[in-house]
Design a protein around this motif. Structure first.
Motif, PDB file in Angstrom:
ATOM      1  N   LEU A   1      12.129 -39.150 -43.617  1.00  0.00           N
ATOM      2  CA  LEU A   1      11.963 -38.516 -44.926  1.00  0.00           C
ATOM      3  C   LEU A   1      12.277 -39.509 -46.049  1.00  0.00           C
ATOM      4  CD1 LEU A   1      13.534 -34.984 -44.345  1.00  0.00           C
ATOM      5  CD2 LEU A   1      11.131 -35.501 -44.765  1.00  0.00           C
ATOM      6  N   GLY A   2      13.318 -40.323 -45.846  1.00  0.00           N
ATOM      7  CA  GLY A   2      13.663 -41.331 -46.834  1.00  0.00           C
ATOM      8  C   GLY A   2      12.548 -42.342 -47.032  1.00  0.00           C
ATOM      9  N   ALA A   3      11.880 -42.700 -45.927  1.00  0.00           N
ATOM     10  CA  ALA A   3      10.770 -43.649 -46.016  1.00  0.00           C
ATOM     11  C   ALA A   3       9.578 -43.035 -46.744  1.00  0.00           C
ATOM     12  CB  ALA A   3      10.357 -44.097 -44.620  1.00  0.00           C
ATOM     13  N   VAL A   4       9.264 -41.786 -46.441  1.00  0.00           N
ATOM     14  CA  VAL A   4       8.110 -41.119 -47.041  1.00  0.00           C
ATOM     15  C   VAL A   4       8.293 -40.924 -48.541  1.00  0.00           C
ATOM     16  CG1 VAL A   4       6.847 -38.930 -47.155  1.00  0.00           C
ATOM     17  CG2 VAL A   4       7.329 -39.984 -44.936  1.00  0.00           C
ATOM     18  N   PHE A   5       9.499 -40.504 -48.932  1.00  0.00           N
ATOM     19  CA  PHE A   5       9.748 -40.195 -50.344  1.00  0.00           C
ATOM     20  C   PHE A   5      10.361 -41.367 -51.105  1.00  0.00           C
ATOM     21  CE2 PHE A   5       9.775 -35.920 -48.420  1.00  0.00           C
ATOM     22  CZ  PHE A   5       8.765 -35.360 -49.180  1.00  0.00           C
ATOM     23  N   ASP A   6      10.641 -42.472 -50.381  1.00  0.00           N
ATOM     24  CA  ASP A   6      11.265 -43.634 -51.013  1.00  0.00           C
ATOM     25  C   ASP A   6      12.522 -43.217 -51.767  1.00  0.00           C
ATOM     26  OD1 ASP A   6      11.553 -46.305 -51.610  1.00  0.00           O
ATOM     27  OD2 ASP A   6      10.350 -46.203 -53.436  1.00  0.00           O
ATOM     28  N   GLU A   7      13.330 -42.370 -51.106  1.00  0.00           N
ATOM     29  CA  GLU A   7      14.542 -41.837 -51.707  1.00  0.00           C
ATOM     30  C   GLU A   7      15.758 -42.417 -50.996  1.00  0.00           C
ATOM     31  OE1 GLU A   7      15.744 -39.817 -54.133  1.00  0.00           O
ATOM     32  OE2 GLU A   7      13.774 -39.890 -55.074  1.00  0.00           O
ATOM     33  N   SER A   8      16.570 -43.189 -51.686  1.00  0.00           N
ATOM     34  CA  SER A   8      17.751 -43.791 -51.081  1.00  0.00           C
ATOM     35  C   SER A   8      18.767 -42.745 -50.649  1.00  0.00           C
ATOM     36  CB  SER A   8      18.398 -44.773 -52.057  1.00  0.00           C
ATOM     37  OG  SER A   8      18.813 -44.105 -53.242  1.00  0.00           O
TER      38      SER A   8
ATOM     39  N   SER B   1       3.588 -27.080 -29.397  1.00  0.00           N
ATOM     40  CA  SER B   1       3.745 -27.769 -30.684  1.00  0.00           C
ATOM     41  C   SER B   1       3.025 -27.011 -31.793  1.00  0.00           C
ATOM     42  CB  SER B   1       3.192 -29.200 -30.601  1.00  0.00           C
ATOM     43  OG  SER B   1       3.947 -29.982 -29.693  1.00  0.00           O
ATOM     44  N   ALA B   2       1.866 -26.439 -31.466  1.00  0.00           N
ATOM     45  CA  ALA B   2       1.137 -25.649 -32.456  1.00  0.00           C
ATOM     46  C   ALA B   2       1.933 -24.410 -32.859  1.00  0.00           C
ATOM     47  CB  ALA B   2      -0.230 -25.235 -31.897  1.00  0.00           C
ATOM     48  N   VAL B   3       2.631 -23.812 -31.897  1.00  0.00           N
ATOM     49  CA  VAL B   3       3.474 -22.651 -32.195  1.00  0.00           C
ATOM     50  C   VAL B   3       4.604 -23.044 -33.147  1.00  0.00           C
ATOM     51  CG1 VAL B   3       5.102 -20.985 -31.207  1.00  0.00           C
ATOM     52  CG2 VAL B   3       2.942 -21.446 -30.055  1.00  0.00           C
ATOM     53  N   VAL B   4       5.263 -24.156 -32.854  1.00  0.00           N
ATOM     54  CA  VAL B   4       6.351 -24.628 -33.713  1.00  0.00           C
ATOM     55  C   VAL B   4       5.815 -24.973 -35.101  1.00  0.00           C
ATOM     56  CG1 VAL B   4       8.085 -26.449 -34.028  1.00  0.00           C
ATOM     57  CG2 VAL B   4       7.728 -25.447 -31.767  1.00  0.00           C
ATOM     58  N   ALA B   5       4.657 -25.628 -35.147  1.00  0.00           N
ATOM     59  CA  ALA B   5       4.055 -25.971 -36.434  1.00  0.00           C
ATOM     60  C   ALA B   5       3.760 -24.712 -37.245  1.00  0.00           C
ATOM     61  CB  ALA B   5       2.772 -26.771 -36.215  1.00  0.00           C
ATOM     62  N   ALA B   6       3.261 -23.671 -36.577  1.00  0.00           N
ATOM     63  CA  ALA B   6       2.978 -22.409 -37.273  1.00  0.00           C
ATOM     64  C   ALA B   6       4.260 -21.802 -37.834  1.00  0.00           C
ATOM     65  CB  ALA B   6       2.297 -21.433 -36.318  1.00  0.00           C
ATOM     66  N   SER B   7       5.338 -21.877 -37.058  1.00  0.00           N
ATOM     67  CA  SER B   7       6.627 -21.354 -37.520  1.00  0.00           C
ATOM     68  C   SER B   7       7.115 -22.117 -38.746  1.00  0.00           C
ATOM     69  CB  SER B   7       7.662 -21.459 -36.392  1.00  0.00           C
ATOM     70  OG  SER B   7       8.920 -20.994 -36.802  1.00  0.00           O
ATOM     71  N   ILE B   8       6.958 -23.433 -38.724  1.00  0.00           N
ATOM     72  CA  ILE B   8       7.372 -24.267 -39.861  1.00  0.00           C
ATOM     73  C   ILE B   8       6.522 -23.954 -41.093  1.00  0.00           C
ATOM     74  CG2 ILE B   8       7.442 -26.646 -40.722  1.00  0.00           C
ATOM     75  CD1 ILE B   8       8.179 -27.484 -37.832  1.00  0.00           C
ATOM     76  N   VAL B   9       5.226 -23.794 -40.889  1.00  0.00           N
ATOM     77  CA  VAL B   9       4.329 -23.494 -42.012  1.00  0.00           C
ATOM     78  C   VAL B   9       4.712 -22.164 -42.652  1.00  0.00           C
ATOM     79  CG1 VAL B   9       1.961 -22.844 -42.607  1.00  0.00           C
ATOM     80  CG2 VAL B   9       2.382 -24.866 -41.207  1.00  0.00           C
ATOM     81  N   VAL B  10       4.992 -21.150 -41.830  1.00  0.00           N
ATOM     82  CA  VAL B  10       5.393 -19.845 -42.359  1.00  0.00           C
ATOM     83  C   VAL B  10       6.684 -19.976 -43.169  1.00  0.00           C
ATOM     84  CG1 VAL B  10       6.225 -17.540 -41.762  1.00  0.00           C
ATOM     85  CG2 VAL B  10       4.229 -18.485 -40.597  1.00  0.00           C
ATOM     86  N   GLY B  11       7.674 -20.657 -42.574  1.00  0.00           N
ATOM     87  CA  GLY B  11       8.957 -20.825 -43.259  1.00  0.00           C
ATOM     88  C   GLY B  11       8.824 -21.584 -44.560  1.00  0.00           C
ATOM     89  N   PHE B  12       8.070 -22.671 -44.535  1.00  0.00           N
ATOM     90  CA  PHE B  12       7.934 -23.482 -45.738  1.00  0.00           C
ATOM     91  C   PHE B  12       7.020 -22.832 -46.774  1.00  0.00           C
ATOM     92  CE2 PHE B  12       9.192 -27.923 -43.971  1.00  0.00           C
ATOM     93  CZ  PHE B  12      10.497 -27.450 -43.827  1.00  0.00           C
ATOM     94  N   ALA B  13       6.100 -21.967 -46.337  1.00  0.00           N
ATOM     95  CA  ALA B  13       5.280 -21.229 -47.295  1.00  0.00           C
ATOM     96  C   ALA B  13       6.150 -20.291 -48.115  1.00  0.00           C
ATOM     97  CB  ALA B  13       4.189 -20.442 -46.569  1.00  0.00           C
TER      98      ALA B  13
ATOM     99  N   LEU C   1       3.891 -33.437 -47.523  1.00  0.00           N
ATOM    100  CA  LEU C   1       4.466 -34.553 -46.768  1.00  0.00           C
ATOM    101  C   LEU C   1       5.748 -34.123 -46.060  1.00  0.00           C
ATOM    102  CD1 LEU C   1       3.938 -37.520 -49.259  1.00  0.00           C
ATOM    103  CD2 LEU C   1       2.827 -37.205 -47.036  1.00  0.00           C
ATOM    104  N   PHE C   2       6.593 -33.386 -46.770  1.00  0.00           N
ATOM    105  CA  PHE C   2       7.826 -32.868 -46.182  1.00  0.00           C
ATOM    106  C   PHE C   2       7.508 -31.966 -44.984  1.00  0.00           C
ATOM    107  CE2 PHE C   2      11.461 -29.652 -46.770  1.00  0.00           C
ATOM    108  CZ  PHE C   2      12.287 -30.344 -45.884  1.00  0.00           C
ATOM    109  N   THR C   3       6.495 -31.107 -45.137  1.00  0.00           N
ATOM    110  CA  THR C   3       6.099 -30.215 -44.052  1.00  0.00           C
ATOM    111  C   THR C   3       5.584 -31.003 -42.852  1.00  0.00           C
ATOM    112  OG1 THR C   3       5.512 -28.495 -45.665  1.00  0.00           O
ATOM    113  CG2 THR C   3       4.622 -28.259 -43.448  1.00  0.00           C
ATOM    114  N   LEU C   4       4.775 -32.020 -43.092  1.00  0.00           N
ATOM    115  CA  LEU C   4       4.207 -32.817 -41.996  1.00  0.00           C
ATOM    116  C   LEU C   4       5.288 -33.578 -41.227  1.00  0.00           C
ATOM    117  CD1 LEU C   4       0.959 -34.204 -43.681  1.00  0.00           C
ATOM    118  CD2 LEU C   4       1.105 -32.519 -41.838  1.00  0.00           C
ATOM    119  N   VAL C   5       6.247 -34.172 -41.954  1.00  0.00           N
ATOM    120  CA  VAL C   5       7.324 -34.893 -41.273  1.00  0.00           C
ATOM    121  C   VAL C   5       8.170 -33.913 -40.454  1.00  0.00           C
ATOM    122  CG1 VAL C   5       9.396 -36.304 -41.578  1.00  0.00           C
ATOM    123  CG2 VAL C   5       7.394 -36.728 -42.994  1.00  0.00           C
ATOM    124  N   THR C   6       8.388 -32.719 -40.978  1.00  0.00           N
ATOM    125  CA  THR C   6       9.151 -31.712 -40.233  1.00  0.00           C
ATOM    126  C   THR C   6       8.381 -31.246 -39.005  1.00  0.00           C
ATOM    127  OG1 THR C   6      10.179 -30.990 -42.307  1.00  0.00           O
ATOM    128  CG2 THR C   6      10.373 -29.509 -40.423  1.00  0.00           C
TER     129      THR C   6
END
Length: 283
Positions: free
Chosen positions: A230-237, A114-126, A146-151
């Motif tokens: 994501l909809g719940a976090v951002f309150d986006e319909s 999971s840490a490996v996947v998280a690192a990959s997501i952080v790199v991509g989103f950075a 928040l978007f990064t954490l939910v992903t």
């Protein structure tokens, strides 16, 4: 601490994978493209006089689909051989000869992968963050985090799925078929099955109003749960099942906040079954 020790070794081993590096690079390119698309969406809404989601939320809209496709591939790639691969090679017996229980091994692999996947997501989103600053000029750091954490949570769910499958079989081939069959099932087959069921029950493929049972079933998959969360976090319909199916009232299981419940179940149930199976078999 045994699980943490296993996790450290798993992270060090998995992070050197050339395939992982390549997929992370592809993911980073997608986020950069998403940042550019977010900028174009913002300009489009401004030109037509509409006030759409701006900046970071535009990026969420642009990246949700590629993230829902690429993150499961990355997560399953690093997890599907985690247990069965070492059973095939015989190295699992050596690992269990050290002061580690079987539960330590499984949980350690979940944490490490999971840490490996998280690192990959952080790199991509950075990379996406840099592109967003360059193309848009303003970013809500809180929304982006928040978007990064939910992903990351979404990636964790697929790691649990992959390791759960890996724990239930001796064969890496079977684990690969099961893991990547999940992607095919959730991305294509599930939607087709729902459409067939809708036609059988309602005698139409496009009803005037989708029934609650259909919306509820459509919200079950990890991918749909990710969108709901994501909809719940951002309150986006626009990110919710209500917007997808044009309804005002949603069944409980399709409510945006319930997306977190589905994600928790998709992580806990396969991993629990894997632990039960792995704990009762001979190596």
């Amino acid at each position: 601490m045994s699980a943490v020790t296993v996790a450290k070794k798993e992270f060090e081993d998995a992070v050197r994978s050339r395939k992982l590096i390549a997929l992370t690079a592809v993911f980073a390119l997608f986020t950069l493209g998403g940042a550019y698309l977010a900028a174009q969406l913002g300009e489009f809404f401004a030109e037509i006089g509409e006030e759409g989601a701006q900046g970071t939320l535009d990026l969420v809209f642009a990246l949700q689909t590629p993230a829902a496709f690429l993150v499961p591939i990355i997560a399953l790639m690093v997890s599907y051989k985690a247990i069965c691969g070492e059973r095939e090679s015989g190295s699992l017996k050596f690992l269990l000869g050290l002061p580690h229980t079987r539960n330590d091994v499984v949980f350690g692999k979940v944490l490490g992968r999971s840490a490996v996947v998280a690192a990959s997501i952080v790199v991509g989103f950075a990379v996406g963050l840099g592109g967003l600053v360059a193309f848009v000029g303003s970013v809500s750091i809180v929304d982006y985090l928040l978007f990064t954490l939910v992903t990351m949570l979404f990636g964790f769910v697929y790691v649990c799925l992959g390791i759960g499958i890996s724990s239930m079989t001796r064969s890496t081939t079977r684990a690969a078929v099961g893991a990547f069959g999940l992607i095919l099932f959730f991305q294509m087959v599930w939607a087709i099955l729902l459409q067939v069921l809708l036609y059988v029950v309602e005698n139409t493929l496009v009803p005037e109003q989708y029934p609650d049972w259909y919306i509820g079933l459509a919200s079950i998959s990890p991918d749909a749960a990710y969108g709901s969360a994501l909809g719940a976090v951002f309150d986006e319909s626009a990110l919710t099942m209500a917007n997808a199916y044009g309804v005002e009232e949603l069944p409980l299981v399709a409510e945006p906040w319930f997306g977190f419940v589905w994600l928790a179940l998709w992580a806990a149930v396969p991993l629990g079954l894997g632990l039960w199976r792995f704990g009762s078999v001979d190596l």
